[in-house]
Scaffold this active site. Structure first.
Site, mmCIF file in Angstrom:
data_model
loop_
_atom_site.group_PDB
_atom_site.id
_atom_site.type_symbol
_atom_site.label_atom_id
_atom_site.label_comp_id
_atom_site.label_asym_id
_atom_site.label_seq_id
_atom_site.Cartn_x
_atom_site.Cartn_y
_atom_site.Cartn_z
ATOM 1 N N ASN A 13 0.881 -1.175 0.000
ATOM 2 C CA ASN A 13 0.000 0.000 0.000
ATOM 3 C C ASN A 13 0.915 1.221 0.000
ATOM 4 O O ASN A 13 1.471 1.575 1.033
ATOM 5 C CB ASN A 13 -0.895 -0.030 1.251
ATOM 6 C CG ASN A 13 -1.708 1.245 1.405
ATOM 7 O OD1 ASN A 13 -1.797 2.050 0.475
ATOM 8 N ND2 ASN A 13 -2.305 1.430 2.583
ATOM 9 N N TRP A 14 1.066 1.806 -1.177
ATOM 10 C CA TRP A 14 1.990 2.950 -1.269
ATOM 11 C C TRP A 14 1.453 4.199 -0.597
ATOM 12 O O TRP A 14 2.172 5.150 -0.387
ATOM 13 C CB TRP A 14 2.280 3.264 -2.747
ATOM 14 C CG TRP A 14 3.219 2.311 -3.403
ATOM 15 C CD1 TRP A 14 3.736 1.150 -2.877
ATOM 16 C CD2 TRP A 14 3.792 2.433 -4.720
ATOM 17 N NE1 TRP A 14 4.574 0.555 -3.779
ATOM 18 C CE2 TRP A 14 4.625 1.321 -4.915
ATOM 19 C CE3 TRP A 14 3.659 3.371 -5.736
ATOM 20 C CZ2 TRP A 14 5.340 1.121 -6.098
ATOM 21 C CZ3 TRP A 14 4.360 3.180 -6.921
ATOM 22 C CH2 TRP A 14 5.197 2.072 -7.091
ATOM 23 N N LYS A 15 0.145 4.222 -0.314
ATOM 24 C CA LYS A 15 -0.492 5.441 0.206
ATOM 25 C C LYS A 15 -0.194 6.594 -0.758
ATOM 26 O O LYS A 15 -0.095 6.363 -1.957
ATOM 27 C CB LYS A 15 -0.039 5.721 1.640
ATOM 28 C CG LYS A 15 -0.162 4.462 2.513
ATOM 29 C CD LYS A 15 -0.011 4.710 3.965
ATOM 30 C CE LYS A 15 -0.175 3.384 4.706
ATOM 31 N NZ LYS A 15 -0.197 3.548 6.148
ATOM 32 N N HIS A 99 -9.645 1.590 4.598
ATOM 33 C CA HIS A 99 -8.381 1.794 5.310
ATOM 34 C C HIS A 99 -8.603 2.792 6.450
ATOM 35 O O HIS A 99 -9.384 3.740 6.318
ATOM 36 C CB HIS A 99 -7.307 2.314 4.348
ATOM 37 C CG HIS A 99 -5.947 2.278 4.976
ATOM 38 N ND1 HIS A 99 -5.529 3.234 5.860
ATOM 39 C CD2 HIS A 99 -4.941 1.364 4.894
ATOM 40 C CE1 HIS A 99 -4.310 2.925 6.286
ATOM 41 N NE2 HIS A 99 -3.930 1.794 5.714
ATOM 42 N N GLU A 101 -6.945 5.191 7.489
ATOM 43 C CA GLU A 101 -6.678 6.600 7.166
ATOM 44 C C GLU A 101 -7.880 7.225 6.454
ATOM 45 O O GLU A 101 -8.152 8.419 6.611
ATOM 46 C CB GLU A 101 -5.391 6.705 6.331
ATOM 47 C CG GLU A 101 -4.161 6.464 7.209
ATOM 48 C CD GLU A 101 -2.981 5.830 6.512
ATOM 49 O OE1 GLU A 101 -2.910 5.864 5.276
ATOM 50 O OE2 GLU A 101 -2.117 5.278 7.227
ATOM 51 N N GLU A 171 -5.881 -4.557 10.453
ATOM 52 C CA GLU A 171 -4.846 -3.539 10.634
ATOM 53 C C GLU A 171 -5.123 -2.743 11.899
ATOM 54 O O GLU A 171 -5.878 -1.750 11.864
ATOM 55 C CB GLU A 171 -4.833 -2.587 9.439
ATOM 56 C CG GLU A 171 -4.479 -3.240 8.129
ATOM 57 C CD GLU A 171 -3.822 -2.234 7.188
ATOM 58 O OE1 GLU A 171 -2.710 -2.496 6.755
ATOM 59 O OE2 GLU A 171 -4.414 -1.179 6.925
ATOM 60 N N GLY A 177 2.227 2.359 10.636
ATOM 61 C CA GLY A 177 3.222 3.420 10.476
ATOM 62 C C GLY A 177 3.929 3.809 11.767
ATOM 63 O O GLY A 177 4.594 4.829 11.837
ATOM 64 N N SER A 217 3.046 -2.047 10.259
ATOM 65 C CA SER A 217 4.491 -2.158 10.494
ATOM 66 C C SER A 217 5.041 -3.556 10.209
ATOM 67 O O SER A 217 5.950 -4.018 10.901
ATOM 68 C CB SER A 217 4.838 -1.702 11.915
ATOM 69 O OG SER A 217 4.460 -0.345 12.105
ATOM 70 N N GLY A 238 2.642 -1.080 4.185
ATOM 71 C CA GLY A 238 2.773 0.323 3.812
ATOM 72 C C GLY A 238 4.227 0.680 3.573
ATOM 73 O O GLY A 238 4.795 0.421 2.505
ATOM 74 N N GLY A 239 4.871 1.248 4.589
ATOM 75 C CA GLY A 239 6.230 1.778 4.466
ATOM 76 C C GLY A 239 7.206 0.845 3.765
ATOM 77 O O GLY A 239 7.935 1.268 2.856
HETATM 78 P P1 PGA Z 1 2.618 0.334 7.505
HETATM 79 O O1 PGA Z 1 1.177 0.573 6.835
HETATM 80 O O2 PGA Z 1 3.136 -0.979 6.966
HETATM 81 O O3 PGA Z 1 3.453 1.502 7.046
HETATM 82 O O4 PGA Z 1 2.413 0.289 8.972
HETATM 83 C C1 PGA Z 1 0.274 -0.474 6.672
HETATM 84 C C2 PGA Z 1 -1.027 0.055 6.091
HETATM 85 O O5 PGA Z 1 -1.466 1.125 6.496
HETATM 86 O O6 PGA Z 1 -1.629 -0.581 5.206
#
Ligand code: PGA
Length: 256
Positions: A13-15, A99, A101, A171, A177, A217, A238-239
């Site tokens: 997930n590049w966001k 998600h 966010e 999640e 993050g 994470s 994500g990251g």
């Molecule tokens: P993260 O993000 O791996 O950076 O914690 C995961 C996500 O939000 O899908």
């Protein structure tokens, strides 16, 4: 993981990260690492405008293109929105819905998320439905009630055949993050709980067939232990997905 009954899915997930001009380097880096062997579903969920060029850049390798949101409306006068039909026509295979966010910054409710999920399904794409509790909810001991309600509401009106085309992702908001990854036991416990909800709502066979991912994470160091849990069928990353080398290491950690 339990590849006998369900797909293992490793989805990046590049966001709102990386530039269109960086796609080629990313794809070349990943392609150089991927061989002919294929052991899981690899997906990259990118900003919608990058879906078409990413698909081109990844041509010839088995990585699917996904996006991070979809409109709950059909095509028409909805300024700023992207319809499921448009995504499908652009070659998109997976759509993240719900998600945390989007729930936090765009006020998305479980009802809206359910409508988005059904739009993705109508166009033959795989929705990745994200659920998870906040830290205060976990501290209060209500995490299972929260996640159960999120799953049930977003899946209202779905039948078992449609459910088998959905992927779920647990999640915990406190793990996203932050570097505070859930322990393998915590991830397993909630992924099993989600499967129990599916068993109650649908049937045992459906519950056994649906992939439930963990996200928050996940990185090359902790992926293998998380993925070795019986009810954790993959990861939403994500990251660590922003670097093709790290993303590939997580794919490797999913080898059965
Ligand atoms: P993260 O993000 O791996 O950076 O914690 C995961 C996500 O939000 O899908």
């Amino acid at each position: 993981m339990n590849p006998k009954y369900r797909k293992t899915v490793i989805a990046g997930n590049w966001k709102m990260n990386l530039l269109p001009s960086q796609l080629r380097d990313y794809a070349d880096g990943l392609k150089a690492l991927l061989g002919k062997e294929h052991w899981c579903e690899a997906v990259l969920c990118v900003p919608a405008l990058m879906a078409i060029p990413l698909g081109r850049a990844l041509r010839g390798c088995r990585v699917s293109v996904g996006v991070q949101d979809v409109s709950d409306r059909d095509m028409g006068a909805y300024t700023g929105e992207v319809a499921a039909a448009q995504l499908r026509d652009a070659g998109v295979k997976y759509v993240i819905v719900g998600h945390s966010e989007r729930r936090a910054y765009h006020g998305e409710t479980d009802e809206l998320i359910g409508r988005k999920l059904r739009k993705a399904l109508e166009e033959g794409m795989t929705p990745i439905l994200c659920v998870g509790e906040t830290l205060p909810q976990r501290s209060a001991g209500t995490e299972k009630d929260v996640v159960r309600a999120q799953v049930k509401t977003a899946l209202l009106g779905l039948d078992a055949a449609a459910m088998k085309k959905v992927v779920l992702a647990y999640e915990p908001v406190w793990a996203i993050g932050t570097g505070h990854t859930a322990s393998p036991a915590q991830a397993q416990d909630m992924c099993r709980e989600i499967r129990a909800v599916l068993r109650e709502r649908f049937d045992a066979r459906t519950a056994r067939a649906v992939s439930v991912l963990y996200g928050g994470s996940m990185n090359p160091r902790n992926a293998q232990e998380l993925l070795s849990q019986p009810d954790v069928d993959g990861g939403l990353i994500g990251g660590a997905s922003l670097d093709p080398g790290k993303f590939y290491q997580i794919l490797e950690a999913a080898k059965p």
